[in-house]
Design an enzyme around this catalytic site. Structure first.
Site, PDB file in Angstrom:
ATOM      1  N   VAL A  82     -57.887   8.612  33.291  1.00 29.56           N
ATOM      2  CA  VAL A  82     -58.114   8.370  31.855  1.00 29.56           C
ATOM      3  C   VAL A  82     -56.855   7.857  31.150  1.00 29.56           C
ATOM      4  O   VAL A  82     -56.933   7.382  30.011  1.00 29.56           O
ATOM      5  CB  VAL A  82     -58.658   9.623  31.116  1.00 29.56           C
ATOM      6  CG1 VAL A  82     -60.058   9.981  31.580  1.00 29.56           C
ATOM      7  CG2 VAL A  82     -57.708  10.804  31.201  1.00 29.56           C
ATOM      8  N   ASN A 109     -63.244  15.965  28.319  1.00 27.41           N
ATOM      9  CA  ASN A 109     -62.924  17.243  28.964  1.00 27.41           C
ATOM     10  C   ASN A 109     -61.740  17.140  29.934  1.00 27.41           C
ATOM     11  O   ASN A 109     -61.088  18.141  30.200  1.00 27.41           O
ATOM     12  CB  ASN A 109     -64.192  17.728  29.695  1.00 27.41           C
ATOM     13  CG  ASN A 109     -63.926  18.861  30.647  1.00 27.41           C
ATOM     14  OD1 ASN A 109     -63.761  20.003  30.239  1.00 27.41           O
ATOM     15  ND2 ASN A 109     -63.849  18.560  31.950  1.00 27.41           N
ATOM     16  N   SER A 163     -58.412  24.074  23.275  1.00 26.09           N
ATOM     17  CA  SER A 163     -58.021  25.367  23.848  1.00 26.09           C
ATOM     18  C   SER A 163     -57.533  26.263  22.726  1.00 26.09           C
ATOM     19  O   SER A 163     -57.052  25.781  21.690  1.00 26.09           O
ATOM     20  CB  SER A 163     -56.880  25.115  24.837  1.00 26.09           C
ATOM     21  OG  SER A 163     -56.157  26.299  25.053  1.00 26.09           O
ATOM     22  N   TYR A 176     -48.929  21.166  25.376  1.00 29.76           N
ATOM     23  CA  TYR A 176     -50.391  21.371  25.473  1.00 29.76           C
ATOM     24  C   TYR A 176     -50.938  21.863  24.127  1.00 29.76           C
ATOM     25  O   TYR A 176     -51.998  21.422  23.675  1.00 29.76           O
ATOM     26  CB  TYR A 176     -50.641  22.394  26.579  1.00 29.76           C
ATOM     27  CG  TYR A 176     -52.087  22.686  26.919  1.00 29.76           C
ATOM     28  CD1 TYR A 176     -52.865  21.768  27.611  1.00 29.76           C
ATOM     29  CD2 TYR A 176     -52.645  23.925  26.603  1.00 29.76           C
ATOM     30  CE1 TYR A 176     -54.175  22.077  27.969  1.00 29.76           C
ATOM     31  CE2 TYR A 176     -53.952  24.233  26.958  1.00 29.76           C
ATOM     32  CZ  TYR A 176     -54.720  23.300  27.640  1.00 29.76           C
ATOM     33  OH  TYR A 176     -56.017  23.610  27.986  1.00 29.76           O
ATOM     34  N   LYS A 180     -53.681  19.933  22.061  1.00 25.39           N
ATOM     35  CA  LYS A 180     -54.998  20.538  21.847  1.00 25.39           C
ATOM     36  C   LYS A 180     -55.272  20.763  20.357  1.00 25.39           C
ATOM     37  O   LYS A 180     -56.437  20.789  19.938  1.00 25.39           O
ATOM     38  CB  LYS A 180     -55.121  21.838  22.648  1.00 25.39           C
ATOM     39  CG  LYS A 180     -55.256  21.610  24.158  1.00 25.39           C
ATOM     40  CD  LYS A 180     -56.461  20.741  24.532  1.00 25.39           C
ATOM     41  CE  LYS A 180     -56.885  20.898  25.986  1.00 25.39           C
ATOM     42  NZ  LYS A 180     -57.961  19.967  26.374  1.00 25.39           N
TER      43      LYS A 180
END
Ligand SMILES: NC(=O)c1ccc[n+]([C@@H]2O[C@H](COP(=O)([O-])OP(=O)(O)OC[C@H]3O[C@@H](n4cnc5c(N)ncnc54)[C@H](O)[C@@H]3O)[C@@H](O)[C@H]2O)c1
Length: 299
Positions: A82, A109, A163, A176, A180
């Site tokens: 991706v 996802n 998340s 992260y 997110k």
């Protein structure tokens, strides 16, 4: 009663004989394993045609083959990274071909973690997380715009996977967590831009603790390879799963998760069921939300 039988019974009752996603076409990224693979299986079971998008060819083909073995022509594996803009364009093109000119659902996802504490985090770790969790979903949604900005009265939904790290932060995961959190802004903006004229829904699902390789023991040796060949180890260091059996194992598990009111992590299928729920007609008025699927953790 098995979950599939129960779903079939509910569908009959609610008059969805072909499944709640009958006639719909869904792209699910990161569908080669874990939560995405379970979502692919559940979506196909509910009548959708599913594009299994993943960087791991063996796993993506395995998931698509298993779905097609149950009902031919339901799934198509489109293998690629991706992070590659050309792959994103090809993914949309092949999904539309497979879907007879339509795409109804995108589940962004695909993802992973690459942890370090702030003072040790490299630019590459930082940028990779933003690229995977923000840039790639943005590019996919942008490339699929012609299939979502339509007025055919058919349902359309974008589901972006986040998340609880993006909501509460998490030590060792600035990259992260920021990425997110960014997912929430992407989701809400799509809802505001494509809701009014086209009725497109857009929602975030923020998972807590789901038992996949991302949350398994790092010692298990799972890794993901970056485009430049760098291998990123996945999992949580020092996490050893309790090998006890029977009621002992249940007690040990409950003791191991004191911060989760349900006292257990989610299975990948359980996590995927929430994705199916958001994609389903039962959520037709749920839009722009961040739905936390956590077993009650961090209430
Ligand atoms: N497991 C958890 O507890 C948890 C918690 C919160 C959020 N999430 C999120 O859920 C999503 C799914 O994670 P999972 O736990 O099922 O992990 P997983 O590792 O089991 O599955 C992720 C899949 O994404 C694919 N992928 C990763 N990078 C890719 C890339 N660049 N291009 C194409 N495919 C790529 C992998 O090959 C893998 O098949 C991720 O976005 C993750 O951040 C998971």
């Amino acid at each position: 009663m098995a979950p599939q039988d129960r779903i079939a019974q509910v569908n009959k009752h609610l008059n969805y004989p072909g499944g709640v996603l009958a006639g719909q076409v869904a792209i699910i990224t990161g569908a080669g394993q874990g939560i995405g693979a379970e979502a692919a299986r559940l979506f196909a079971n509910e009548g959708a045609k599913v594009i299994v998008a993943d960087i791991d060819a063996t796993k993506a083909n395995g998931v698509a083959d298993a779905i097609n073995a149950a009902e031919a022509g339901r799934a198509l594996a489109v293998v690629g990274d991706v992070l590659d803009a050309n792959y994103i364009n090809d993914l949309v093109k092949r999904a539309a071909e497979f879907g007879g000119g339509k795409i109804h659902i995108i589940v962004n996802n695909a993802g992973f973690t690459w942890d370090a504490v702030v003072h040790k985090m490299t630019d590459k770790q930082w940028e990779t997380m933003l690229a995977v969790h923000n840039t790639a979903p943005f590019r996919l949604v942008r490339a699929a715009a012609p299939y979502f900005r339509v007025k055919d009265k058919e349902p359309r939904v974008i589901i972006n996977i986040s998340s609880t790290s993006g909501i509460h932060g998490n030590a060792g995961q600035t990259n992260y967590s920021v990425a997110k959190a960014g997912v929430v802004g992407l989701t809400k903006t799509i809802a505001k831009e494509w809701g009014p004229a086209f009725g497109v829904r857009s929602n975030t699902i923020a998972f807590g603790y789901v038992t996949t390789r991302l949350t398994g023991a790092k010692e298990a040796g799972a890794f993901i390879t970056q485009p430049d060949g760098t291998k990123v180890a996945l999992g949580i260091p020092g996490k050893q799963l309790d090998a006890k059996k029977g009621s002992d194992a249940k007690a040990a598990e409950a003791a191991a998760y004191p911060d989760i009111p349900l006292r257990r992590p989610a299975s990948p299928e359980e996590a995927a069921r929430s994705i199916l729920g958001v994609a389903s007609p039962w959520f037709s008025y749920v839009n722009g939300e961040t739905i936390r699927v956590t077993g009650g953790r961090n209430m």
